[in-house]
Motif scaffolding. Sequence first.
Motif, PDB file in Angstrom:
ATOM      1  N   ASN A 116      68.676  46.457  64.794  1.00  0.00           N
ATOM      2  CA  ASN A 116      67.805  47.532  65.473  1.00  0.00           C
ATOM      3  C   ASN A 116      67.226  47.164  66.719  1.00  0.00           C
ATOM      4  N   THR A 147      77.063  51.818  56.388  1.00  0.00           N
ATOM      5  CA  THR A 147      77.266  52.922  57.412  1.00  0.00           C
ATOM      6  C   THR A 147      76.192  53.893  57.688  1.00  0.00           C
ATOM      7  N   SER A 148      75.775  54.167  58.978  1.00  0.00           N
ATOM      8  CA  SER A 148      74.549  54.733  59.320  1.00  0.00           C
ATOM      9  C   SER A 148      74.637  56.088  58.738  1.00  0.00           C
ATOM     10  N   GLU A 149      73.530  56.695  58.297  1.00  0.00           N
ATOM     11  CA  GLU A 149      73.236  57.946  57.721  1.00  0.00           C
ATOM     12  C   GLU A 149      74.079  59.151  58.624  1.00  0.00           C
TER      13      GLU A 149
END
Lengths: 337, 277
Positions: free
Chosen positions: B110, B137-139
């Motif tokens: 982040n 994994t990112s959305e």
Amino acid sequence: MTKILLRDKLDDCLTRWHAAGFDVVGPVRKNNISQYATVKKAGELDLGIILPDRTLKDLFFPQTEPMFSYRISKQKIDTEEYLPPGRQRIIFGARACDASAMAIDDPLFGWDYQDTYWFKRRNETVIVTIACTAADEFCMCTSLKLAPDSTQGSDILLRPLGDNRGWQVEELTDRGREAFSRIEALLEESPAQTAALADVPIKFDLDLCREWLQNPENFESHFWKEISMRCIGCGTCTFLCPTCHCFDFQDEGDTYTGIRRKNWDSCSFALFTMHTSGRNPRSTQSARWRQRIMHKFNYFPGKFNLNSCSGCGRCTRECPVDMGIIETLQEITKLSQ
Amino acid sequence: MSIQEQYRKKAAELLSSGEVKLVIGYGSGSTPDRRRALFARTADDAALFHVDAACDANLSGYLVNEGLLSDKKKIGIFLKPEGIRSVNILAAESQLDPDQIVILGFTEENGTVSGLQGTQASDFTSLMTALKENRTTSEKEQALVDKIEAMTPQERFAFWQAEFEKCIKCYACRQVCPMCYCKRCIVDNNQPQWVHTSSHTLGNFEWNLVRAFHLSGRCVECGGCDRACPVNIPLRLINRRMANEVLDAFDHFSGMNQNQEPVLASFKKDDPETFIL
């Protein structure tokens, strides 16, 4: 009073050009990439960008081009030559750097032989350039003694109006005049003011660089090793360069039947100068980067009195390791002072 | 002291003490949001290093530049976990001696970077286990993956055809990849010409498929090829898919340690044989 073309007349222009047998090509964003592509409607054009990701050279010198097919039998050898399709084209919304690049490569492709493929397409194409009112930190046309409204290579130059309603029309060649005669009725006389051109600061001293490059002592300078240490040897800068023109021949098929193709090649590749014997006169990446810079800013100007760079900045903008011509020529400028 | 200050100091010490001959890290780029590889040879150079969220490149590929490690001297290098995995694979594939590599490890989450404990690739074994257990994994990414997985084979073929049509064969994906260290790539061999060199749709498919298979079980998903691609082909999706395949089929997570056997160049008696009819 000058002639202007209003933005809301663009669809009508396209209709008239299509009716006159022209394909219309312009910057289009599709599939997460922007490039010059054929359009049917004005709405498909992406004219708000600084410049497309891909260059104008793609339309004159494609990445792969079939030249002829061959079939070898016992009695004879049959060949069939391929030539580009004979279509009249109008490129609407080229950038001055991309159009200038065409004028830079014209003498090259007409030097020791007339490149049929290049000149056939050049003669069938009208380039309508729109002067830039915006630039980014990688634009460097002014460093190359060009400008956001350079006319080299263009048939028509359009200067954006201050109110963004359209463009002031400057006809540069007979080919441009002929294409614009088709839309004469759509043009207006107007005293409208043109918008301020993009401010592109000068980033390096081209004359000092040339002097430094011409000095034979600098050929073996340690500078080349230092500046190119992080170069990974890919072809991004070459293939996204509007003036880079090196190519390779490939026969696809077998001994008896196949197609000969002309494919882009890059001086950044280790294989570019590899001899059949296995010896490579440019065996290191620094020698390859030196060649790229020398060719653009020393050898090419020596031969054609033109720099083989129009300052679009894509080499630096897109380099995976943040190298490019800007940094190299800035460092050479420093070395020369 | 910020991680950047700590690592500048550490790099300067490594160089001034003579423990390493070179430190490879990140320096300022041509714009404020860019970082580029910086090769420091003196303690003064080390003051130019950056460690922040913009340091996204996996620098381990530079380690296998011809001759760099042949003098047996050590080299320091700034690496994220994926870079450490690359070093493990390069060691497992006999491309380098991990004892010559001094790691200045860091991780980013982040937008915040933090340092990693350890200096040798073998010091990070527990981190590797954690990474294997917590693959994320990112959305947004997952949505795209799900969309492609839900396609019919014909739709998926059309999707990749449209992507590969953009390929210009600049080989930035290959050149930036730490795993692509072959002296002569298969596409550069012309006797026989296994792969078309022309950048037409067939040639582009061949190249990208050969690359996908060659990287299966070797790719560490650093994302270097995806970021390097000048025509924005989503190469990470291919590599992700292949990494999932070898993980599911062989419980293989690439770059766990320097003794790991290459998954496609080794076999175990209990390997699944689902593909044999």
